[in-house]
Design a protein around this motif. Structure first.
Motif, PDB file in Angstrom:
ATOM      1  N   SER A 289      16.838  14.703  -8.790  1.00 20.57           N
ATOM      2  CA  SER A 289      15.985  13.574  -8.449  1.00 20.57           C
ATOM      3  C   SER A 289      16.142  13.278  -6.961  1.00 20.57           C
ATOM      4  N   ALA A 290      15.221  12.481  -6.424  1.00 19.13           N
ATOM      5  CA  ALA A 290      15.296  12.047  -5.026  1.00 19.13           C
ATOM      6  C   ALA A 290      15.298  10.529  -4.995  1.00 19.13           C
ATOM      7  N   VAL A 291      16.013   9.977  -4.009  1.00 20.99           N
ATOM      8  CA  VAL A 291      16.123   8.537  -3.845  1.00 20.99           C
ATOM      9  C   VAL A 291      15.377   8.132  -2.578  1.00 20.99           C
ATOM     10  N   ASP A 292      14.701   7.002  -2.638  1.00 16.93           N
ATOM     11  CA  ASP A 292      13.970   6.517  -1.465  1.00 16.93           C
ATOM     12  C   ASP A 292      14.923   6.236  -0.303  1.00 16.93           C
ATOM     13  N   PRO A 293      14.507   6.520   0.925  1.00 16.89           N
ATOM     14  CA  PRO A 293      15.344   6.213   2.090  1.00 16.89           C
ATOM     15  C   PRO A 293      15.647   4.713   2.178  1.00 16.89           C
TER      16      PRO A 293
ATOM     17  N   GLU B  56      18.948  13.488  -1.871  1.00 19.32           N
ATOM     18  CA  GLU B  56      18.678  14.307  -3.054  1.00 19.32           C
ATOM     19  C   GLU B  56      19.907  14.251  -3.969  1.00 19.32           C
ATOM     20  N   VAL B  57      19.660  14.063  -5.237  1.00 17.37           N
ATOM     21  CA  VAL B  57      20.753  13.903  -6.202  1.00 17.37           C
ATOM     22  C   VAL B  57      20.627  14.990  -7.268  1.00 17.37           C
ATOM     23  N   TRP B  58      21.764  15.604  -7.578  1.00 16.82           N
ATOM     24  CA  TRP B  58      21.816  16.663  -8.581  1.00 16.82           C
ATOM     25  C   TRP B  58      22.855  16.315  -9.631  1.00 16.82           C
ATOM     26  N   ALA B  59      22.587  16.726 -10.850  1.00 15.55           N
ATOM     27  CA  ALA B  59      23.580  16.690 -11.914  1.00 15.55           C
ATOM     28  C   ALA B  59      23.924  18.134 -12.278  1.00 15.55           C
TER      29      ALA B  59
ATOM     30  N   SER C 118      22.435   7.627  16.403  1.00 12.26           N
ATOM     31  CA  SER C 118      22.803   9.038  16.487  1.00 12.26           C
ATOM     32  C   SER C 118      21.670   9.907  15.956  1.00 12.26           C
ATOM     33  N   ARG C 119      21.824  11.190  16.132  1.00 11.07           N
ATOM     34  CA  ARG C 119      20.903  12.140  15.509  1.00 11.07           C
ATOM     35  C   ARG C 119      21.238  12.266  14.025  1.00 11.07           C
ATOM     36  N   ASP C 120      20.325  12.898  13.286  1.00 10.70           N
ATOM     37  CA  ASP C 120      20.560  13.126  11.857  1.00 10.70           C
ATOM     38  C   ASP C 120      21.814  13.966  11.642  1.00 10.70           C
ATOM     39  N   ARG C 121      22.576  13.564  10.647  1.00 12.96           N
ATOM     40  CA  ARG C 121      23.734  14.342  10.221  1.00 12.96           C
ATOM     41  C   ARG C 121      23.660  14.531   8.712  1.00 12.96           C
ATOM     42  N   ILE C 122      24.234  15.611   8.241  1.00 13.99           N
ATOM     43  CA  ILE C 122      24.248  15.872   6.805  1.00 13.99           C
ATOM     44  C   ILE C 122      25.504  15.257   6.200  1.00 13.99           C
ATOM     45  N   LEU C 123      25.309  14.396   5.227  1.00 15.48           N
ATOM     46  CA  LEU C 123      26.412  13.784   4.486  1.00 15.48           C
ATOM     47  C   LEU C 123      26.343  14.286   3.052  1.00 15.48           C
ATOM     48  N   ARG C 124      27.391  14.963   2.625  1.00 18.44           N
ATOM     49  CA  ARG C 124      27.457  15.487   1.252  1.00 18.44           C
ATOM     50  C   ARG C 124      28.474  14.669   0.462  1.00 18.44           C
ATOM     51  N   ILE C 125      28.055  14.299  -0.734  1.00 15.01           N
ATOM     52  CA  ILE C 125      28.878  13.459  -1.604  1.00 15.01           C
ATOM     53  C   ILE C 125      28.946  14.123  -2.962  1.00 15.01           C
ATOM     54  N   TRP C 126      30.130  14.294  -3.476  1.00 11.65           N
ATOM     55  CA  TRP C 126      30.236  14.849  -4.828  1.00 11.65           C
ATOM     56  C   TRP C 126      31.231  14.036  -5.638  1.00 11.65           C
ATOM     57  N   CYS C 127      30.825  13.766  -6.871  1.00 13.47           N
ATOM     58  CA  CYS C 127      31.582  12.927  -7.790  1.00 13.47           C
ATOM     59  C   CYS C 127      31.883  13.780  -9.022  1.00 13.47           C
ATOM     60  N   SER C 128      33.125  14.161  -9.158  1.00 13.01           N
ATOM     61  CA  SER C 128      33.468  15.093 -10.234  1.00 13.01           C
ATOM     62  C   SER C 128      34.929  14.890 -10.634  1.00 13.01           C
ATOM     63  N   PRO C 129      35.204  14.930 -11.946  1.00 12.73           N
ATOM     64  CA  PRO C 129      34.207  14.957 -13.031  1.00 12.73           C
ATOM     65  C   PRO C 129      33.777  13.546 -13.408  1.00 12.73           C
ATOM     66  N   VAL C 130      32.534  13.440 -13.847  1.00 18.28           N
ATOM     67  CA  VAL C 130      32.016  12.181 -14.375  1.00 18.28           C
ATOM     68  C   VAL C 130      32.084  12.267 -15.893  1.00 18.28           C
TER      69      VAL C 130
ATOM     70  N   GLN D 268      30.423  13.119 -25.757  1.00 16.20           N
ATOM     71  CA  GLN D 268      30.733  12.971 -24.341  1.00 16.20           C
ATOM     72  C   GLN D 268      30.278  14.218 -23.586  1.00 16.20           C
ATOM     73  N   VAL D 269      29.759  13.985 -22.374  1.00 19.44           N
ATOM     74  CA  VAL D 269      29.326  15.095 -21.534  1.00 19.44           C
ATOM     75  C   VAL D 269      29.994  14.945 -20.174  1.00 19.44           C
ATOM     76  N   GLU D 270      30.658  15.984 -19.728  1.00 20.09           N
ATOM     77  CA  GLU D 270      31.332  15.968 -18.424  1.00 20.09           C
ATOM     78  C   GLU D 270      30.417  16.594 -17.377  1.00 20.09           C
ATOM     79  N   LEU D 271      30.041  15.793 -16.382  1.00 22.22           N
ATOM     80  CA  LEU D 271      29.102  16.241 -15.361  1.00 22.22           C
ATOM     81  C   LEU D 271      29.691  16.072 -13.970  1.00 22.22           C
ATOM     82  N   THR D 272      29.072  16.760 -13.016  1.00 22.77           N
ATOM     83  CA  THR D 272      29.319  16.535 -11.596  1.00 22.77           C
ATOM     84  C   THR D 272      28.042  15.987 -10.982  1.00 22.77           C
ATOM     85  N   VAL D 273      28.167  14.891 -10.243  1.00 23.22           N
ATOM     86  CA  VAL D 273      27.022  14.298  -9.556  1.00 23.22           C
ATOM     87  C   VAL D 273      27.137  14.633  -8.069  1.00 23.22           C
ATOM     88  N   LEU D 274      26.090  15.232  -7.528  1.00 24.88           N
ATOM     89  CA  LEU D 274      26.078  15.657  -6.129  1.00 24.88           C
ATOM     90  C   LEU D 274      24.969  14.930  -5.391  1.00 24.88           C
ATOM     91  N   LEU D 275      25.275  14.408  -4.207  1.00 25.06           N
ATOM     92  CA  LEU D 275      24.282  13.781  -3.350  1.00 25.06           C
ATOM     93  C   LEU D 275      24.261  14.514  -2.018  1.00 25.06           C
TER      94      LEU D 275
END
Length: 212
Positions: free
Chosen positions: A117-121, A104-107, A179-191, A159-166
């Motif tokens: 938005s969501a990205v296909d596996p 799942e991706v957030w701005a 392995s079992r499912d694990r939660i991976l959090r990714i944040w890109c800031s500032p964009v 220009q727009v300054e955003l944070t992108v979160l996955l």
């Protein structure tokens, strides 16, 4: 003649039994502690050997392009826009592959989520580079007056300054083991540098932070 067999008083016999039980309990605890310590050492050695063999490396995510289209911010603080990003996922590991089961991706703008938005596996083998093209839609999103004012000012500057979160769920694969499912959090800031709200020609690449 007196009987040479002299029975112990009941209290002394009970005390002796309790003493034997206490001694047996201490020996059992000692043996249990030794076994647990040996197991911990074996597990630590196994983990160390596995680490030395696998040599896991940190995943690398970067945002390498971004643009905004159909940007419309109304006077009553409602936003409609489409944000596009090119996200690069790099797996530098030689023996570890990854299953991305959900993405799942957030701005976010000024800590306020404005598009999703969501990205296909997908499956990412070792030493692989995968490019993700993500379009996030903001559909009549209500903003506060202060955030709307700041966003309108950024728009006027081009220009727009955003944070992108996955937010992802991943599984690791080493050989045939998964392995079992694990939660991976990714944040890109500032964009930065969504120049002219339409083009990504002058976009500056942004490295992302990860938490697994």
């Amino acid at each position: 003649m007196a009987d040479p067999t002299i029975s112990q008083p009941p209290q002394a016999a009970a005390q002796q039994i309790r003493h034997r039980r206490g001694h047996l309990h201490q020996r059992l605890l000692r043996y249990t502690a030794i076994v647990l310590l040996a197991l911990m050492i074996l597990i630590a050695i196994s983990v160390l050997i596995a680490w030395l063999v696998i040599r896991p490396k940190r995943l690398v995510f970067t945002v390498e392009g971004g643009s905004v289209h159909n940007f419309n911010l109304t006077h009553d603080q409602h936003l409609t826009a489409t944000f596009g990003f090119s996200i690069i996922s790099y797996n530098p590991n030689r023996r570890v592959s990854f299953y991305y089961d959900s993405i799942e991706v957030w701005a976010s703008y000024d800590d306020h989520d404005i598009a999703f938005s969501a990205v296909d596996p997908f499956f990412q083998p070792h030493r692989n580079v995968t490019r993700l093209y993500v379009k996030l839609a903001a559909q009549n999103v209500s903003l506060s007056r202060s955030i709307s004012r700041e966003l309108r000012l950024d728009k006027s500057r081009g220009q727009v300054e955003l944070t992108v979160l996955l937010d992802t769920r991943v599984r690791l694969k080493v050989g045939s083991w998964k392995s079992r499912d694990r939660i991976l959090r990714i944040w890109c800031s500032p964009v930065f540098d969504l120049v002219h709200l339409s083009s990504s020609n002058n976009f500056h690449m942004k490295y992302c932070d990860l938490e697994l």
